[in-house]
Design an enzyme around this catalytic site. Structure first.
Site, PDB file in Angstrom:
ATOM      1  N   GLU A 103       0.827  -1.202   0.000  1.00  0.00           N
ATOM      2  CA  GLU A 103       0.000   0.000   0.000  1.00  0.00           C
ATOM      3  C   GLU A 103       0.860   1.250   0.000  1.00  0.00           C
ATOM      4  O   GLU A 103       1.960   1.266   0.553  1.00  0.00           O
ATOM      5  CB  GLU A 103      -0.904   0.008   1.239  1.00  0.00           C
ATOM      6  CG  GLU A 103      -1.979  -1.049   1.121  1.00  0.00           C
ATOM      7  CD  GLU A 103      -3.071  -0.914   2.173  1.00  0.00           C
ATOM      8  OE1 GLU A 103      -4.199  -1.293   1.868  1.00  0.00           O
ATOM      9  OE2 GLU A 103      -2.793  -0.425   3.272  1.00  0.00           O
ATOM     10  N   CYS A 116       3.454   8.395   1.096  1.00  0.00           N
ATOM     11  CA  CYS A 116       4.087   7.427   1.987  1.00  0.00           C
ATOM     12  C   CYS A 116       4.274   6.128   1.203  1.00  0.00           C
ATOM     13  O   CYS A 116       3.303   5.469   0.825  1.00  0.00           O
ATOM     14  CB  CYS A 116       3.178   7.224   3.207  1.00  0.00           C
ATOM     15  SG  CYS A 116       3.864   6.091   4.408  1.00  0.00           S
ATOM     16  N   CYS A 123       7.164  -7.172   6.547  1.00  0.00           N
ATOM     17  CA  CYS A 123       8.288  -6.601   7.288  1.00  0.00           C
ATOM     18  C   CYS A 123       8.872  -7.671   8.207  1.00  0.00           C
ATOM     19  O   CYS A 123       8.153  -8.535   8.694  1.00  0.00           O
ATOM     20  CB  CYS A 123       7.798  -5.411   8.121  1.00  0.00           C
ATOM     21  SG  CYS A 123       9.131  -4.426   8.821  1.00  0.00           S
ATOM     22  N   CYS A 127       8.277  -5.043  15.353  1.00  0.00           N
ATOM     23  CA  CYS A 127       8.073  -4.043  16.408  1.00  0.00           C
ATOM     24  C   CYS A 127       6.743  -4.371  17.103  1.00  0.00           C
ATOM     25  O   CYS A 127       5.738  -4.650  16.449  1.00  0.00           O
ATOM     26  CB  CYS A 127       8.045  -2.633  15.813  1.00  0.00           C
ATOM     27  SG  CYS A 127       9.600  -2.204  15.019  1.00  0.00           S
ATOM     28  N   CYS A 130       3.370  -2.603  16.097  1.00  0.00           N
ATOM     29  CA  CYS A 130       3.096  -2.388  14.669  1.00  0.00           C
ATOM     30  C   CYS A 130       2.416  -3.606  14.067  1.00  0.00           C
ATOM     31  O   CYS A 130       2.932  -4.723  14.158  1.00  0.00           O
ATOM     32  CB  CYS A 130       4.385  -2.076  13.913  1.00  0.00           C
ATOM     33  SG  CYS A 130       4.114  -1.798  12.145  1.00  0.00           S
ATOM     34  N   GLY A 178       7.480  -2.052   5.582  1.00  0.00           N
ATOM     35  CA  GLY A 178       8.842  -2.567   5.460  1.00  0.00           C
ATOM     36  C   GLY A 178       9.902  -1.628   6.001  1.00  0.00           C
ATOM     37  O   GLY A 178       9.639  -0.474   6.334  1.00  0.00           O
ATOM     38  N   GLU A 179      11.125  -2.149   6.105  1.00  0.00           N
ATOM     39  CA  GLU A 179      12.262  -1.378   6.578  1.00  0.00           C
ATOM     40  C   GLU A 179      13.119  -1.005   5.356  1.00  0.00           C
ATOM     41  O   GLU A 179      13.765  -1.871   4.767  1.00  0.00           O
ATOM     42  CB  GLU A 179      13.072  -2.214   7.588  1.00  0.00           C
ATOM     43  CG  GLU A 179      14.444  -1.671   7.937  1.00  0.00           C
ATOM     44  CD  GLU A 179      14.440  -0.206   8.380  1.00  0.00           C
ATOM     45  OE1 GLU A 179      13.663   0.156   9.274  1.00  0.00           O
ATOM     46  OE2 GLU A 179      15.225   0.578   7.808  1.00  0.00           O
ATOM     47  N   SER A 210      12.578   6.806   6.699  1.00  0.00           N
ATOM     48  CA  SER A 210      12.416   6.434   8.104  1.00  0.00           C
ATOM     49  C   SER A 210      12.972   5.035   8.354  1.00  0.00           C
ATOM     50  O   SER A 210      12.653   4.091   7.643  1.00  0.00           O
ATOM     51  CB  SER A 210      10.928   6.473   8.472  1.00  0.00           C
ATOM     52  OG  SER A 210      10.749   6.029   9.805  1.00  0.00           O
ATOM     53  N   SER A 232      12.767   5.817  14.066  1.00  0.00           N
ATOM     54  CA  SER A 232      11.680   5.324  14.919  1.00  0.00           C
ATOM     55  C   SER A 232      12.262   4.989  16.280  1.00  0.00           C
ATOM     56  O   SER A 232      12.681   3.869  16.531  1.00  0.00           O
ATOM     57  CB  SER A 232      11.048   4.084  14.291  1.00  0.00           C
ATOM     58  OG  SER A 232      10.432   4.441  13.084  1.00  0.00           O
ATOM     59  N   LEU A 233      12.266   5.971  17.175  1.00  0.00           N
ATOM     60  CA  LEU A 233      12.942   5.786  18.460  1.00  0.00           C
ATOM     61  C   LEU A 233      12.029   5.060  19.464  1.00  0.00           C
ATOM     62  O   LEU A 233      12.354   3.973  19.941  1.00  0.00           O
ATOM     63  CB  LEU A 233      13.384   7.156  19.000  1.00  0.00           C
ATOM     64  CG  LEU A 233      14.247   7.127  20.242  1.00  0.00           C
ATOM     65  CD1 LEU A 233      15.560   6.395  19.998  1.00  0.00           C
ATOM     66  CD2 LEU A 233      14.538   8.539  20.739  1.00  0.00           C
ATOM     67  N   HIS A 234      10.927   5.683  19.816  1.00  0.00           N
ATOM     68  CA  HIS A 234       9.849   5.067  20.606  1.00  0.00           C
ATOM     69  C   HIS A 234      10.163   4.709  22.058  1.00  0.00           C
ATOM     70  O   HIS A 234       9.258   4.364  22.823  1.00  0.00           O
ATOM     71  CB  HIS A 234       9.277   3.829  19.913  1.00  0.00           C
ATOM     72  CG  HIS A 234       8.820   4.066  18.510  1.00  0.00           C
ATOM     73  ND1 HIS A 234       8.093   5.165  18.130  1.00  0.00           N
ATOM     74  CD2 HIS A 234       8.993   3.345  17.363  1.00  0.00           C
ATOM     75  CE1 HIS A 234       7.826   5.100  16.829  1.00  0.00           C
ATOM     76  NE2 HIS A 234       8.360   4.018  16.339  1.00  0.00           N
ATOM     77  N   ASN A 309      -1.853   3.781  17.065  1.00  0.00           N
ATOM     78  CA  ASN A 309      -2.992   3.360  16.280  1.00  0.00           C
ATOM     79  C   ASN A 309      -3.309   1.900  16.593  1.00  0.00           C
ATOM     80  O   ASN A 309      -2.551   1.020  16.233  1.00  0.00           O
ATOM     81  CB  ASN A 309      -2.619   3.523  14.807  1.00  0.00           C
ATOM     82  CG  ASN A 309      -3.743   3.107  13.927  1.00  0.00           C
ATOM     83  OD1 ASN A 309      -4.858   3.578  14.066  1.00  0.00           O
ATOM     84  ND2 ASN A 309      -3.451   2.196  13.023  1.00  0.00           N
ATOM     85  N   CYS A 352      -0.668   4.677  10.280  1.00  0.00           N
ATOM     86  CA  CYS A 352       0.668   4.154  10.590  1.00  0.00           C
ATOM     87  C   CYS A 352       0.535   2.769  11.202  1.00  0.00           C
ATOM     88  O   CYS A 352      -0.254   2.555  12.124  1.00  0.00           O
ATOM     89  CB  CYS A 352       1.369   5.013  11.638  1.00  0.00           C
ATOM     90  SG  CYS A 352       1.769   6.657  11.123  1.00  0.00           S
TER      91      CYS A 352
HETATM   92  N1  SAH Z   1      10.270   0.568   9.004  1.00  0.00           N
HETATM   93  C1  SAH Z   1      10.298   2.013   9.024  1.00  0.00           C
HETATM   94  C2  SAH Z   1       8.979   2.650   8.525  1.00  0.00           C
HETATM   95  C3  SAH Z   1       7.824   2.322   9.426  1.00  0.00           C
HETATM   96  S1  SAH Z   1       6.267   3.066   9.526  1.00  0.00           S
HETATM   97  C4  SAH Z   1      10.580   2.453  10.436  1.00  0.00           C
HETATM   98  O1  SAH Z   1      10.514   1.639  11.347  1.00  0.00           O
HETATM   99  O2  SAH Z   1      10.915   3.614  10.641  1.00  0.00           O
HETATM  100  C5  SAH Z   1       6.373   4.665  10.094  1.00  0.00           C
HETATM  101  C6  SAH Z   1       6.215   4.898  11.591  1.00  0.00           C
HETATM  102  O3  SAH Z   1       4.971   4.407  12.135  1.00  0.00           O
HETATM  103  C7  SAH Z   1       7.319   4.242  12.389  1.00  0.00           C
HETATM  104  O4  SAH Z   1       7.873   5.174  13.265  1.00  0.00           O
HETATM  105  C8  SAH Z   1       6.582   3.161  13.122  1.00  0.00           C
HETATM  106  O5  SAH Z   1       7.280   2.776  14.274  1.00  0.00           O
HETATM  107  C9  SAH Z   1       5.251   3.811  13.389  1.00  0.00           C
HETATM  108  N2  SAH Z   1       4.176   2.868  13.763  1.00  0.00           N
HETATM  109  C10 SAH Z   1       4.100   1.545  13.520  1.00  0.00           C
HETATM  110  N3  SAH Z   1       2.965   1.020  14.029  1.00  0.00           N
HETATM  111  C11 SAH Z   1       2.302   2.029  14.607  1.00  0.00           C
HETATM  112  C12 SAH Z   1       1.050   2.111  15.291  1.00  0.00           C
HETATM  113  N4  SAH Z   1       0.280   1.052  15.444  1.00  0.00           N
HETATM  114  N5  SAH Z   1       0.670   3.313  15.738  1.00  0.00           N
HETATM  115  C13 SAH Z   1       1.437   4.402  15.537  1.00  0.00           C
HETATM  116  N6  SAH Z   1       2.614   4.389  14.896  1.00  0.00           N
HETATM  117  C14 SAH Z   1       3.060   3.219  14.430  1.00  0.00           C
END
Ligand code: SAH
Length: 376
Positions: A103, A116, A123, A127, A130, A178-179, A210, A232-234, A309, A352
């Site tokens: 998508e 995007c 992937c 995570c 995700c 994907g990464e 990203s 994507s630190l988190h 999300n 996301c």
């Molecule tokens: N693989 C890449 C691109 C990922 S998607 C990466 O990890 O950076 C883009 C962003 O959405 C990332 O920061 C990811 O961690 C975040 N993301 C993934 N699942 C999510 C969710 N359920 N709610 C909010 N953000 C999410």
């Protein structure tokens, strides 16, 4: 000519042109005795005009067009489905030659719009929060399939060549499925094609890649592509990040921060974006916010706060608004921009961490999904 092209030529199969770099295109044409200027003309038709057939290339002689059509093809990913949200966000489910799907999502704003783009089908990162990460990796996308997503979006908006100042598709974010750094070569070639000034011409300042933290490749992104970096630190401790973003076990936070500090081109006018998903009671305390400030204190940075999300079966919940506001305020008091990602396209499941998953689920139940209550 690489071995695939040789094999194709031997088998009488046609070589796909979309996704070849300028050099590869030149070599492919030279191999059938066509001069370098033809490659330039062809590039212009493919990526400036968005031509989908050789017949459309009216500056080429009929004979040249026929020869090209015999040896080469111009393929777009097919559109399985196109959905437009009431807020203007548009999502395409695209299908590639082997039937696999991914998508991409266009998020329009007043004077610009970001596409995007996906780098892989599925992937491998897993995570914890995700949904895409719960689906197994099917495969890497080719350069043609990646830049093809941009081309499909331009087709859809009729923006070939279009007036640049009136375009809706002005930016690219490699933030789809994907990464991207696990598919570096194809992503790099796709972005080189998209950045080429005689074609799609989206400049490196309007592209952000990203990554979850594939540290060894971060420097090359800056050096070879010069695009913006998002990370994507988190989480602010290795203990937590090991659980949320498992690639952290391989490349822990200190290593990741060192790569960000050294990122070529990082400066105040070109800050690194740290993405931080807001998970209720997990990573959203004021102490987390203060630790985050410390962590990035010597990096030109901004923080993008992403309300979590939710998806069926997840144990995580989204932090409440007051908690998110407080978290953002601590960052802003330390002079960091800390925008909260606004919910966009929630009615079409363009959120996301949800890409592709709804189409898989939907096919299984054979009925449209109800909109998710908290889609980002
Ligand atoms: N693989 C890449 C691109 C990922 S998607 C990466 O990890 O950076 C883009 C962003 O959405 C990332 O920061 C990811 O961690 C975040 N993301 C993934 N699942 C999510 C969710 N359920 N709610 C909010 N953000 C999410």
């Amino acid at each position: 000519m690489d071995t695939t092209q040789e094999a194709n030529a031997a088998a009488g199969a046609r070589t796909e042109l979309i996704g070849l770099t300028r050099q590869e295109l030149g070599a492919a044409l030279a191999a059938i005795g066509m001069p370098a200027f033809r490659a330039r003309q062809l590039w212009h038709w493919l990526y400036f005009h968005g031509a989908t057939s050789f017949d459309a290339m009216t500056t080429l002689s009929k004979d040249a067009r026929a020869r090209l059509a015999e040896r080469f093809s111009i393929t777009r990913p097919a559109i399985s489905r196109e959905l437009t949200s009431t807020d203007g966000t548009r999502k395409w489910l695209v299908r590639f030659g082997d039937g696999k799907e991914a998508e991409c999502v266009h998020i329009p704003e007043e004077d610009r719009g970001a596409l995007c783009v996906s780098a892989q089908v599925g992937c491998t990162l897993t995570c914890a929060f995700c949904h895409t990460g719960t689906q197994r990796l099917v495969r890497n996308l080719t350069a043609g399939e990646i830049v093809g997503q941009v081309m499909v979006a331009r087709d859809s908006y009729g923006e070939w060549p279009g007036r640049p100042q009136e375009r809706r598709l002005t930016n690219i974010v490699m933030m789809g499925m994907g990464e991207p750094l696990y598919n570096y070569d194809n992503v790099a070639n796709a972005l080189r094609i998209a950045m080429d000034e005689e074609g799609i011409a989206i400049s490196k300042r309007k592209i952000t890649l990203s990554t979850a933290g594939v540290v060894p490749l971060i420097e090359r992104v800056g050096q070879e592509l010069g695009v913006g970096l998002a990370v994507s630190l988190h989480a602010v401790t290795d203990e937590l990040r090991d659980k949320l973003v498992p690639i952290n076990r391989k490349h822990p936070i200190a290593e990741l921060m060192a790569a960000c500090r050294a990122y070529p081109g990082a400066r105040n006018s070109r800050r690194i974006t740290f993405e931080y998903v807001m998970l209720k009671g997990v990573n959203d305390s004021p102490a987390d916010a203060r630790a985050l400030v410390k962590l990035i204190h010597d990096i030109p940075a901004k923080v993008n706060l992403i309300p979590f999300n939710p998806w069926p079966g997840t144990a995580f919940e989204c932090s409440d608004d007051a908690t998110i506001d407080k978290f953002a305020q601590i960052l802003m008091d330390a002079h960091y921009a800390a925008p909260v990602r606004t919910p966009r396209g929630r009615d079409i499941m363009a959120a996301c961490g949800q890409l592709k998953s709804d189409s898989e689920r939907e096919r299984r139940v054979r009925a449209p999904m109800a909109p998710q209550p908290q889609a980002v």
